[in-house]
Design an enzyme around this catalytic site. Structure first.
Site, short mmCIF file in Angstrom:
data_model
loop_
_atom_site.label_atom_id
_atom_site.label_comp_id
_atom_site.label_asym_id
_atom_site.label_seq_id
_atom_site.Cartn_x
_atom_site.Cartn_y
_atom_site.Cartn_z
N TYR A 38 56.24 -45.12 73.85
CA TYR A 38 55.55 -45.99 72.90
C TYR A 38 56.49 -46.94 72.18
O TYR A 38 56.11 -48.03 71.80
CB TYR A 38 54.82 -45.16 71.85
N LYS A 76 59.04 -32.66 81.39
CA LYS A 76 59.09 -32.91 82.84
C LYS A 76 60.56 -32.85 83.23
O LYS A 76 61.13 -33.79 83.80
CB LYS A 76 58.44 -34.28 83.13
N ASP A 97 52.65 -31.23 84.09
CA ASP A 97 51.58 -31.19 85.09
C ASP A 97 50.95 -29.80 85.16
O ASP A 97 49.72 -29.63 85.14
CB ASP A 97 52.07 -31.67 86.48
N ASP A 100 43.78 -34.98 74.07
CA ASP A 100 42.43 -35.37 74.51
C ASP A 100 41.88 -34.32 75.48
O ASP A 100 40.69 -33.99 75.43
CB ASP A 100 42.45 -36.73 75.23
C1 IPM Z 1 45.72 -41.70 69.76
C2 IPM Z 1 45.51 -43.02 70.47
C3 IPM Z 1 46.69 -43.94 70.23
C4 IPM Z 1 47.92 -43.29 70.86
C5 IPM Z 1 46.55 -45.38 70.76
C6 IPM Z 1 45.27 -46.02 70.31
C7 IPM Z 1 47.73 -46.20 70.33
O1 IPM Z 1 45.25 -42.81 71.81
O2 IPM Z 1 45.95 -41.71 68.53
O3 IPM Z 1 45.65 -40.65 70.39
O4 IPM Z 1 48.12 -43.41 72.08
O5 IPM Z 1 48.69 -42.66 70.12
MN MN Z 2 44.93 -40.71 72.31
#
Ligand code: IPM
Ligand code: MN
Ligand code: NAD
Length: 364
Positions: free
Chosen positions: A141, A189, A221, A249
């Site tokens: 990032y 990884k 993975d 997620d």
């Molecule tokens: C999260 C989101 C963000 C991330 C994006 C929108 C920058 O997916 O907070 O999980 O990847 O951190």
């Molecule tokens: Mn996210």
């Protein structure tokens, strides 16, 4: 207790869910005679449209002058063709970096009442209680160089970490594990990436400071699979930035909905609180969003920025008690809509507040 909270609703369902979280916090303040003040500012797509930038200076200044920042979500389909540094998401990365919090705590808890909402079998998910600790200021990032060179048709990002960046987030994760089930799983990884080898070596080094915590390492993975097969096996899960984004997620499958997941980012100048989900353009503006992730995020504000553990716990209990009833937002009724009374975002918020009032009344 005085607390100055900056509310950044952002885009899509962001403001819909933060409104409910703020209403809950106002009730807590009133019941306990706390002085919480709320200020609102723009971030993300709404700020691009109105201010020409995803993070106006005034928003950042207010954030730095606050005790806590509550952020809904940013992003919208109309911005999808913009380059990364001009998108709503750039505003989010900029405020994360400016506030300085590097440890993003993302608890994933399998409520018994939501087990039917998970595609996993009940006996697999029931009792799962995981705390992801996602490094938030490093890796792909923020690493440089980063570029899309249209002339040559090449593009690159850089997954970069320093030993100190790994050490500081690892310490946070180990400390949290000490107060939980004393198990830490570090995800990397290291079979392919040098940056992961540094990650693993540093985690092993920090582990000596916490001899009461059992450490294991998993490749990302395999971890993606283990999380679905045996989620109860995990306590604290420590990851670099992108791996944690993806796995958290995925953990929505254990909990039953992405709309249930809260987060807190600690370790910097001002803590930042965001539900894990995004702006959900597919359901925005329709009252369909689940506000519980944002409401549980409000509980994390009380825990990590105010030391109000009793009140934080009361909010979490209120959410659990509502889930014991027949009330559900649409995402939580998916498996069997006819078995539930389906509520809008605001009606679900009202249910939590009514339940919370009863809990707070008994305690006072
Ligand atoms: C999260 C989101 C963000 C991330 C994006 C929108 C920058 O997916 O907070 O999980 O990847 O951190
Ligand atoms: Mn996210
Ligand atoms: P998303 O999290 O917005 O939505 C994924 C799916 O989950 C959608 O079907 C959505 O309807 C559902 N969902 C999410 N939150 C929900 C809730 N509270 N209640 C009910 N259902 C919910 O992810 P996406 O669609 O991949 O991304 C949409 C936009 O959000 C993108 O611009 C992305 O960059 C942004 N995003 C922002 C953040 C953030 O600001 N922290 C986090 C993730 C994604």
């Amino acid at each position: 207790m005085k607390l100055k909270i900056l509310v950044l609703g952002g885009d899509g369902i962001g403001p819909e869910v933060t409104n409910e979280a703020v209403a809950v916090l106002k009730d807590v303040a009133e019941a306990g005679e706390h002085e919480f003040t709320f200020t609102e500012r723009r971030i993300g797509g709404v700020a691009i449209v109105q201010d020409g930038t995803p993070l106006p200076a005034d928003t950042l200044n207010e954030a730095l002058a606050s005790d806590a920042v509550l952020l809904g979500a940013v992003g919208g389909n109309e911005f999808n063709s913009l380059p990364p540094d001009q998108r709503p998401e750039a505003g989010l990365l900029k405020i994360r970096s400016a506030l300085g919090g590097f440890a993003n705590l993302r608890p994933a808890f399998a409520y018994k009442e939501l087990a039917a909402n998970s595609p996993l079998r009940q006996e697999i998910v029931e009792g799962a209680d995981i705390l992801f600790v996602r490094e938030l200021l490093g890796g792909l990032y923020f690493g440089t160089p980063r570029e899309w060179n249209k002339a040559t048709g090449e593009s690159w990002n850089t997954m970069r970490y320093t030993r100190d960046e790994v050490a500081r987030v690892a310490r946070v994760a180990f400390k949290l594990a000490q107060n939980r089930r004393k198990k830490l799983t570090s995800v990397d990884k290291a079979n392919v990436l040098e940056v992961s080898q540094l990650w693993r070596a540093t985690v092993n080094e920090i582990a000596f400071e916490f001899p009461d915590v059992a450490v294991e390492h998993q490749y990302v993975d395999a971890m993606a699979m283990h999380l679905m097969n045996q989620p109860r096996n995990y306590d604290v899960v420590l990851t670099e930035n992108l791996f944690g984004d993806i796995l958290s997620d995925e953990s929505a499958v254990i909990t039953g909905s992405l709309g249930m997941l809260p987060s807190a980012t600690i370790g910097g100048k001002v803590n930042l609180y965001e539900p894990v989900h995004g702006s959900a353009p597919d359901i925005a503006g329709k009252g369909l969003a689940n506000p519980l992730g944002a409401i549980l995020t409000a509980a994390l504000i009380l825990r990590h920025s105010a030391g109000l553990e009793t009140e934080a716990h009361a909010i979490e209990t209120a959410v659990r008690k509502v889930l014991e009833t027949e009330y559900r937002t649409p995402d939580l009724a998916r498996a069997n809509p006819n078995a539930f009374v389906v509520l809008s975002t605001t009606a679900m918020g009202a249910q939590v507040r009514e339940t919370l009032q009863n809990i707070l009344a008994v305690r006072s």
